[in-house]
Design a protein around this motif. Structure first.
Motif, PDB file in Angstrom:
ATOM      1  N   GLY A 242       0.763  -1.245   0.000  1.00 29.94           N
ATOM      2  CA  GLY A 242       0.000   0.000   0.000  1.00 29.94           C
ATOM      3  C   GLY A 242       0.784   1.280   0.000  1.00 29.94           C
ATOM      4  N   ASN A 243       2.103   1.256   0.264  1.00 25.06           N
ATOM      5  CA  ASN A 243       2.921   2.464   0.144  1.00 25.06           C
ATOM      6  C   ASN A 243       4.391   2.058   0.093  1.00 25.06           C
ATOM      7  N   ASN A 244       5.258   3.051  -0.133  1.00 22.66           N
ATOM      8  CA  ASN A 244       6.671   2.734  -0.342  1.00 22.66           C
ATOM      9  C   ASN A 244       7.335   2.098   0.883  1.00 22.66           C
ATOM     10  N   ASP A 268       6.466   4.859  -6.110  1.00 25.67           N
ATOM     11  CA  ASP A 268       7.791   4.444  -6.554  1.00 25.67           C
ATOM     12  C   ASP A 268       8.803   4.768  -5.466  1.00 25.67           C
ATOM     13  N   PHE A 269       9.967   4.153  -5.544  1.00 31.41           N
ATOM     14  CA  PHE A 269      11.017   4.450  -4.571  1.00 31.41           C
ATOM     15  C   PHE A 269      12.372   4.257  -5.243  1.00 31.41           C
ATOM     16  N   GLU A 270      13.380   4.880  -4.678  1.00 28.02           N
ATOM     17  CA  GLU A 270      14.709   4.869  -5.267  1.00 28.02           C
ATOM     18  C   GLU A 270      15.258   3.450  -5.356  1.00 28.02           C
ATOM     19  N   LEU A 271      15.866   3.139  -6.512  1.00 27.19           N
ATOM     20  CA  LEU A 271      16.499   1.854  -6.813  1.00 27.19           C
ATOM     21  C   LEU A 271      15.501   0.728  -7.052  1.00 27.19           C
ATOM     22  N   PRO A 277      14.505  -9.440  -8.788  1.00 26.15           N
ATOM     23  CA  PRO A 277      13.948  -8.696  -9.915  1.00 26.15           C
ATOM     24  C   PRO A 277      13.525  -7.284  -9.499  1.00 26.15           C
ATOM     25  N   PRO A 278      13.386  -6.378 -10.472  1.00 29.19           N
ATOM     26  CA  PRO A 278      12.937  -5.025 -10.141  1.00 29.19           C
ATOM     27  C   PRO A 278      11.493  -5.024  -9.644  1.00 29.19           C
ATOM     28  N   VAL A 279      11.078  -3.908  -9.071  1.00 24.64           N
ATOM     29  CA  VAL A 279       9.742  -3.839  -8.471  1.00 24.64           C
ATOM     30  C   VAL A 279       8.818  -2.991  -9.346  1.00 24.64           C
ATOM     31  N   SER A 280       7.714  -3.590  -9.753  1.00 25.90           N
ATOM     32  CA  SER A 280       6.683  -2.826 -10.460  1.00 25.90           C
ATOM     33  C   SER A 280       5.945  -1.949  -9.447  1.00 25.90           C
ATOM     34  N   VAL A 281       5.514  -0.770  -9.886  1.00 24.07           N
ATOM     35  CA  VAL A 281       4.884   0.163  -8.951  1.00 24.07           C
ATOM     36  C   VAL A 281       3.688   0.857  -9.588  1.00 24.07           C
TER      37      VAL A 281
END
Length: 325
Positions: A242-244, A268-271, A277-281
Motif C-alpha cells: 500500500g505504500n513505499n 515508486d522508490f529509489e532503486l 527482480p525489479p519492483v513494479s509500482v
C-alpha cells in the motif's frame, strides 16, 4: 543600524537606503556601508519589517506526515520551487500521523503569520483552522482530504491505482493476490483497499480476507503477515503493497527467500528498478502533487475567490517484470 552607520560614517537613513536597495546613494558610500555590514554581521529582521509595513511575512507553512519519507520530500521540493517563484520561503513540520501534532503545527505556523498553509492531514478534525480561513489565510489540503471543512484539496486517484494493479496481475494469470496496506483510518490506505477489492471483483476473483493485512506495520509485522499469506495449500502468488515503506519492509522480509511473489508497490522508490527482480509500482508523482497544491495556494493569495476545488490527479502503472510473468 546605528552601529553600521557609525562605522561607515554615514546616517542611519543612508544605511536604510542601502539595505533596502533604494536609489540615491553614491556607489562609494554604498560600498562603505556594505563593508561595515559585512564586518559587523548585520542582518535585517525581515519579519519585523513586514509587520511594520503590514505586508506578507514572505512564508507559507507545509505540514507533512514525515519529511524524511522520500515521497513527502519530493512534494516539499516541488512546493518550494513554486514558492520561490512567488518570492516566498516554506516552513515545514512533520506530524508523524498524530492529529494533535498536526493541529499544533498548523496553529504554530498561523501564529507566525504565514501567508498560507498546505496540510497533509493526520486527523479528521480541522475546525480549529476556520478562524484562520475566515481571516483570509488560504489553506490547501494535499494527498488526503480534510474531515470537517470544505477547502481546496489535491489528491491522487488511489482507487484506480490499486484496481489497476490487481488487473495487471490478473492479466498475468494470478488468482491469489494479497494486499498489505497501512492503517485503514488513513484516507489513502482505505481508498487503496477499496480499489483492491474493486479490482478483484472486476477480474472475477475471490476476495479472501486472509490475504489482506492492514497496518500500521512494523518490519516484523510485515514478515509475520507474509508468512501467513504465503503458507498453506493455497498461498498468495502475488502481492500489492500500500505504500513505499510497506514495500521496502516486504522486500526485507522476503530477502533470501527461494522465490518471491509477484509484487506491485504503491508509490515508486529509489532503486526499485535496479533490484533483482525489479519492483513494479503504481506511481503518483509527488512533485506534481506538491506543485498543484502550491499553485492553487498562490492562486488564492493572488485573489482567486472561486468555490473550493477538489483536484484528483491520475496515477500510472510502471511494470518492471517483478514476477508478473
Amino acid at each position: 543600524m546605528s552601529d553600521v552607520a557609525r562605522l561607515a560614517g554615514v546616517s542611519i537613513k543612508t544605511v536604510s537606503r542601502v539595505v533596502n536597495d533604494e536609489p540615491g546613494v553614491h556607489p562609494d558610500t554604498a560600498e562603505r556601508v556594505l563593508a561595515a555590514i559585512a564586518r559587523l554581521g548585520f542582518r535585517r529582521n525581515i519579519g519585523a519589517l513586514n509587520l511594520r509595513r503590514g505586508s506578507s511575512t514572505g512564508t507559507i507553512g507545509l505540514v507533512l506526515e514525515d519529511v524524511a519519507n522520500p515521497f513527502y520530500s519530493g512534494l516539499t521540493r516541488a512546493a518550494e520551487e513554486v514558492a520561490r517563484r512567488f518570492g516566498r520561503q516554506v516552513l515545514t513540520g512533520s506530524s508523524d500521523e498524530d492529529p494533535d501534532r498536526e493541529r499544533e503545527l498548523s496553529l504554530e505556523f498561523c501564529a507566525r503569520r504565514v501567508d498560507g498553509l498546505i496540510v497533509v492531514p493526520a486527523g479528521q478534525q480541522h475546525a480549529h483552522l476556520m478562524p484562520e480561513i475566515a481571516s483570509g489565510t488560504p489553506v490547501v489540503f494535499v494527498d488526503r482530504p480534510p474531515g470537517d471543512v470544505v477547502v481546496d484539496t489535491v489528491l491522487v486517484d488511489n482507487v484506480a491505482g490499486a484496481a489497476g494493479a490487481v488487473a495487471h496481475l490478473a492479466r498475468h494469470g494470478h488468482r491469489r493476490i494479497a494486499f498489505l496496506g497501512d492503517a485503514p483510518a488513513i484516507f489513502t490506505a482505505a481508498e487503496r483497499l477499496r480499489g483492491f477489492r474493486e479490482g478483484l471483483a472486476t477480474a472475477g476473483l475471490h476476495h479472501d480476507e486472509r490475504l489482506v493485512a492492514m497496518g500500521p506495520h512494523t518490519t516484523s509485522g510485515v514478515a509475520d503477515a507474509l508468512r501467513g499469506m504465503l503458507a498453506g495449500p493455497a498461498p498468495a502468488t502475488a502481492l500489492i503493497t500500500g505504500n513505499n515503506r510497506i514495500t521496502v519492509a516486504a522486500l526485507r522480509a522476503l530477502a533470501g527467500a527461494r522465490a518471491r511473489p509477484a509484487l506491485v508497490g504503491f508509490d515508486d522508490f529509489e532503486l526499485a528498478d535496479l533490484l533483482d527482480p525489479p519492483v513494479s509500482v503504481v506511481a503518483s508523482d509527488p512533485g506534481v502533487l506538491g506543485r498543484a497544491a502550491a499553485e492553487l495556494l498562490f492562486a488564492r493569495l493572488d485573489g482567486d475567490d472561486s468555490p473550493p476545488r477538489r483536484i484528483v490527479l491520475p496515477v500510472r502503472l510502471v511494470p518492471r517484470g517483478s514476477g508478473e510473468v
